[in-house]
Design a protein around this motif. Structure first.
Motif, PDB file in Angstrom:
ATOM      1  N   PRO A  35      -4.695   7.589  -7.883  1.00 29.04           N
ATOM      2  CA  PRO A  35      -4.956   7.876  -8.932  1.00 29.04           C
ATOM      3  C   PRO A  35      -4.426   9.734  -8.660  1.00 29.04           C
ATOM      4  O   PRO A  35      -5.240  10.325  -9.541  1.00 29.04           O
ATOM      5  N   ASN A  36      -4.099   9.977  -7.331  1.00 25.87           N
ATOM      6  CA  ASN A  36      -3.803  11.444  -6.865  1.00 25.87           C
ATOM      7  C   ASN A  36      -2.637  11.653  -7.139  1.00 25.87           C
ATOM      8  O   ASN A  36      -1.722  12.232  -6.529  1.00 25.87           O
ATOM      9  N   VAL A  37      -2.439  11.642  -9.098  1.00 24.18           N
ATOM     10  CA  VAL A  37      -1.512  11.919  -9.138  1.00 24.18           C
ATOM     11  C   VAL A  37      -1.482  12.881 -10.647  1.00 24.18           C
ATOM     12  O   VAL A  37      -2.128  12.259 -11.222  1.00 24.18           O
TER      13      VAL A  37
ATOM     14  N   THR B 230      -8.268   5.666  -3.738  1.00 27.25           N
ATOM     15  CA  THR B 230      -9.249   6.496  -3.117  1.00 27.25           C
ATOM     16  C   THR B 230      -8.693   7.581  -3.980  1.00 27.25           C
ATOM     17  O   THR B 230      -7.572   8.027  -3.437  1.00 27.25           O
ATOM     18  N   LEU B 231      -9.572   8.392  -4.252  1.00 30.67           N
ATOM     19  CA  LEU B 231      -9.466   9.522  -4.890  1.00 30.67           C
ATOM     20  C   LEU B 231     -10.139  10.679  -3.851  1.00 30.67           C
ATOM     21  O   LEU B 231     -10.785  10.289  -2.963  1.00 30.67           O
ATOM     22  N   ILE B 232      -9.127  11.518  -3.422  1.00 31.41           N
ATOM     23  CA  ILE B 232      -9.000  12.368  -1.990  1.00 31.41           C
ATOM     24  C   ILE B 232     -10.087  13.302  -2.012  1.00 31.41           C
ATOM     25  O   ILE B 232     -10.372  13.511  -3.981  1.00 31.41           O
ATOM     26  N   GLY B 233     -10.931  13.021  -1.287  1.00 34.40           N
ATOM     27  CA  GLY B 233     -12.738  14.164  -1.603  1.00 34.40           C
ATOM     28  C   GLY B 233     -13.203  14.440  -0.400  1.00 34.40           C
ATOM     29  O   GLY B 233     -12.453  14.488   1.119  1.00 34.40           O
ATOM     30  N   MET B 234     -13.785  15.771  -0.459  1.00 36.76           N
ATOM     31  CA  MET B 234     -14.228  16.563   0.788  1.00 36.76           C
ATOM     32  C   MET B 234     -15.702  16.555   1.025  1.00 36.76           C
ATOM     33  O   MET B 234     -16.649  16.933  -0.217  1.00 36.76           O
TER      34      MET B 234
ATOM     35  N   ASN C 164       0.805  -1.157   0.247  1.00 32.59           N
ATOM     36  CA  ASN C 164       0.224  -0.405  -0.058  1.00 32.59           C
ATOM     37  C   ASN C 164       0.569   1.233  -0.204  1.00 32.59           C
ATOM     38  O   ASN C 164       1.415   1.802   0.925  1.00 32.59           O
ATOM     39  N   LEU C 165       0.765   1.601  -1.044  1.00 36.43           N
ATOM     40  CA  LEU C 165       2.136   3.140  -0.973  1.00 36.43           C
ATOM     41  C   LEU C 165       0.971   4.124  -1.604  1.00 36.43           C
ATOM     42  O   LEU C 165       1.654   5.165  -1.667  1.00 36.43           O
ATOM     43  N   SER C 166      -0.099   4.138  -0.863  1.00 41.90           N
ATOM     44  CA  SER C 166      -1.119   5.349  -1.799  1.00 41.90           C
ATOM     45  C   SER C 166      -2.329   5.252  -0.532  1.00 41.90           C
ATOM     46  O   SER C 166      -2.940   6.257  -1.322  1.00 41.90           O
ATOM     47  N   CYS C 167      -2.381   5.186   0.495  1.00 45.50           N
ATOM     48  CA  CYS C 167      -3.002   5.435   1.684  1.00 45.50           C
ATOM     49  C   CYS C 167      -3.229   6.601   1.763  1.00 45.50           C
ATOM     50  O   CYS C 167      -2.177   7.827   1.817  1.00 45.50           O
ATOM     51  N   PRO C 168      -4.400   7.869   1.511  1.00 47.60           N
ATOM     52  CA  PRO C 168      -4.159   8.872   1.922  1.00 47.60           C
ATOM     53  C   PRO C 168      -4.351   9.955   2.806  1.00 47.60           C
ATOM     54  O   PRO C 168      -4.664  11.197   3.135  1.00 47.60           O
ATOM     55  N   ASN C 169      -4.713   8.362   4.181  1.00 42.96           N
ATOM     56  CA  ASN C 169      -5.074   8.957   4.902  1.00 42.96           C
ATOM     57  C   ASN C 169      -4.653   9.043   6.391  1.00 42.96           C
ATOM     58  O   ASN C 169      -5.479   8.662   7.067  1.00 42.96           O
ATOM     59  N   VAL C 170      -2.824   9.199   5.954  1.00 41.58           N
ATOM     60  CA  VAL C 170      -2.288   9.801   7.334  1.00 41.58           C
ATOM     61  C   VAL C 170      -1.573  10.971   7.395  1.00 41.58           C
ATOM     62  O   VAL C 170      -0.937  11.149   6.496  1.00 41.58           O
TER      63      VAL C 170
END
Ligand code: SIN
Length: 327
Positions: free
Chosen positions: A175-177, A200-204, A134-140
């Motif tokens: 995908p956030n690249v 996942t795609l970073i969102g709000m 997991n090179l890609s978790c956006p939540n840390v």
């Protein structure tokens, strides 16, 4: 007809759970016969236990979901002692019942390359079927887990993991690249046996009455059908650029969706967010795939990447014959 390969890993069908959406499968086994799925991918395991992010950390969105779990897990020692034996039991039950077992893929997360290496060595020694890195978790907060936003970091992390891993290694990409293809190529260059695309795609989501984001950490990762066209596009682009197999993830919730990813170039597909509402969905999809492929007299192997060939043929052919154009 349904069998597929992910590099050195053979699967009896192309349907796997997506990391973090189905635990280890243990709780989910009461809803369907998990011996019939192609593979189970664990929630991310880290070296030390992580409490995860404060709640609220999940919220529904149009055709999707935002999460900011923060890689909550009890750490590798607990996982090896308590969770892995349960996953092995599911595989053993599958083998006994069907002569084929779901592949056990362990998703690992490190705050440093050294932690990835430790986890890869530990799970290789345990003889799991494959690793998803997991090179890609956006939540840390540390931001250190976003290795897959930088091709050099991706390549370095994968290369280090491959040095110690004795099982196939799949790099899970963000995908956030701007250019996911360059990251996939870097993973291939580092020696990855395949890539998982996409996280996942970073969102709000904002509650305007309260004047603040719904998710406590503010941002989260968007998953579900809303992101499927993005995932299909990225799988398609990656498939054109690398030789290693692609494990697709991103909003699939039906056999038709799985076949869409396969046509784009994927060898297998992870089912995630949709299982929150239907935990038996993977087996339903396997049944539907059997029906569809039988009806169309085709197979996963035959369909893989067909959209690429179709596109190449269209690009090579004139849009319409000059004589017809003037008619
Ligand atoms: C999380 O635990 O926050 C989600 C994991 C991920 O997106 O990789």
């Amino acid at each position: 007809m349904l069998s597929t390969t992910l590099g050195p890993l053979s699967l009896h069908n192309p349907v796997l759970s997506a990391s973090g959406t189905f635990g280890s499968g243990w709780e989910g086994r009461q809803f369907s016969d998990l011996g019939r799925v192609g593979g189970l991918v664990s929630k991310t395991v880290t070296c030390k236990p992580r409490p995860g992010n404060p709640p609220p950390r999940i919220v529904e969105t149009p055709s999707g979901m935002l999460n900011s779990i923060g890689l909550e897990n009890k750490g590798v020692d607990y996982f090896v002692a308590e969770t892995l034996p349960r996953m092995r039991q599911i595989a053993a039950d599958g083998r006994a019942a069907h002569g084929a077992a779901p592949r056990l893929v362990i998703n690992i997360g490190g705050e440093s390359i050294d932690e990835f290496v430790q986890l890869a060595a530990r799970f290789s020694a345990e003889g799991v079927d494959a690793l998803e890195v997991n090179l890609s978790c956006p939540n840390v907060q540390e931001g250190k887990l976003l290795f897959s936003t930088d091709p050099r970091l991706t390549e370095a992390a994968v290369r280090a993991v491959k040095k110690v891993a004795t099982v196939p290694v799949f790099a899970k990409l963000s995908p956030n690249v701007t250019d996911v293809v360059s990251i996939a190529k870097a993973a291939e260059q580092g020696g990855a046996d395949g890539v998982t695309a996409i996280n996942t795609l970073i969102g709000m989501k904002i509650d305007w009455r309260k004047g603040r984001p719904v998710i406590a950490r503010g941002i989260g990762g968007l998953s579900g059908p809303a992101i499927r066209p993005v995932a299909v596009r990225m799988v398609y682009e990656i498939a054109r650029a690398v030789r290693i197999p692609i494990l697709a993830a991103g909003g699939a919730r039906s056999a038709e969706d799985v076949l869409e990813f396969v046509c784009a170039g994927a060898s297998a597909v992870e089912i995630g967010t949709a299982m929150f509402t239907d935990p038996a969905l993977m087996v339903t999809i396997v049944d539907d795939l059997t029906r569809l492929l039988t009806a169309h007299r085709t197979s996963i192997a035959a369909l893989r990447g067909t959209a690429q060939a179709g596109q190449d043929a269209r690009a090579a052919a004139p849009a319409c014959k000059p004589a017809e154009a003037t008619r």
